[in-house]
Design an enzyme around this catalytic site. Sequence first.
Site, PDB file in Angstrom:
ATOM      1  N   SER A 140      19.525  16.375 -12.588  1.00  0.00           N
ATOM      2  CA  SER A 140      18.259  15.814 -13.126  1.00  0.00           C
ATOM      3  C   SER A 140      17.671  16.689 -14.242  1.00  0.00           C
ATOM      4  O   SER A 140      18.183  17.734 -14.253  1.00  0.00           O
ATOM      5  CB  SER A 140      17.417  15.592 -11.989  1.00  0.00           C
ATOM      6  OG  SER A 140      15.902  15.557 -12.473  1.00  0.00           O
ATOM      7  N   TYR A 153      12.116  19.420  -5.013  1.00  0.00           N
ATOM      8  CA  TYR A 153      13.284  18.769  -5.594  1.00  0.00           C
ATOM      9  C   TYR A 153      13.998  19.150  -6.758  1.00  0.00           C
ATOM     10  O   TYR A 153      14.975  19.315  -6.833  1.00  0.00           O
ATOM     11  CB  TYR A 153      12.618  17.270  -6.183  1.00  0.00           C
ATOM     12  CG  TYR A 153      13.303  16.478  -7.025  1.00  0.00           C
ATOM     13  CD1 TYR A 153      14.373  15.632  -6.428  1.00  0.00           C
ATOM     14  CD2 TYR A 153      13.347  16.398  -8.404  1.00  0.00           C
ATOM     15  CE1 TYR A 153      15.284  14.901  -6.971  1.00  0.00           C
ATOM     16  CE2 TYR A 153      14.278  15.564  -8.968  1.00  0.00           C
ATOM     17  CZ  TYR A 153      15.077  14.832  -8.415  1.00  0.00           C
ATOM     18  OH  TYR A 153      15.960  14.073  -9.149  1.00  0.00           O
TER      19      TYR A 153
END
Length: 243
Positions: A140, A153
């Site tokens: 990501s 995250y």
Amino acid sequence: MSEHKVILITGASSGIGAATARKLAADGHRIFLGARRTEQLEHLVNELVEAGGTAAFRRLDVTDLADFRSFVDAAHQQFGRVDVVVNNAGVMPLSPLGALNIDEWNRMIDVNVRGVLHGIAAALPLMESQGSGHFVNIASVGAYEVVPTGAVYCATKFAVRAISEGLRQESSGDVRVTVVSPGVTESELAESISDDRAREDMKAYRAVSIPAAAIANAIAFAVDQPSDVDVNEIVVRPAASVQ
């Protein structure tokens, strides 16, 4: 394009996983899909086969190493080899650390980090015995920066980059490793956010997004390179994104 390959995709029931299955099957590769939601997998496999592709599926929980090994074994038995594993499964229940959503922290660690490690553990011995293989690990833009509500995250995605780089360095060149890091992409990922503020902030953040097919195209690019070319990292963002 390179020769047709046997490609395993986790988290394949929707979003980037499903888009990648469609792209790679259309390119002529043989696709083996895994996810927990088998009804969606069955529909997708039927779609791919009806379009002339070759595809199969098996239920997969990436947090279970034994299950991941069985998933790889099933693909190997069906197609005779395993060329590529796309470690795509991931969750993103964002929240401030002060909210102490510890169960959500552990879920992200289990899926986003252990899931990738399990994929490597399940497929690496087979790839080494074949003398070739390729891991495509989905990270990501959160693997390059940390934002409020995203500490855990982002930590899991930093870990995906670190694990991938370590594997690349330890491989003799027979096993290739690619990290693909999506920016804001149309998917179900944000639906797992339980924190009210984080969910509202994410709605605004996701106002500009790209389709999952854009990430699938990046994965296909890496997969289709000649065996002596290893595409290590690809970051794909919306053109209008400032982050």
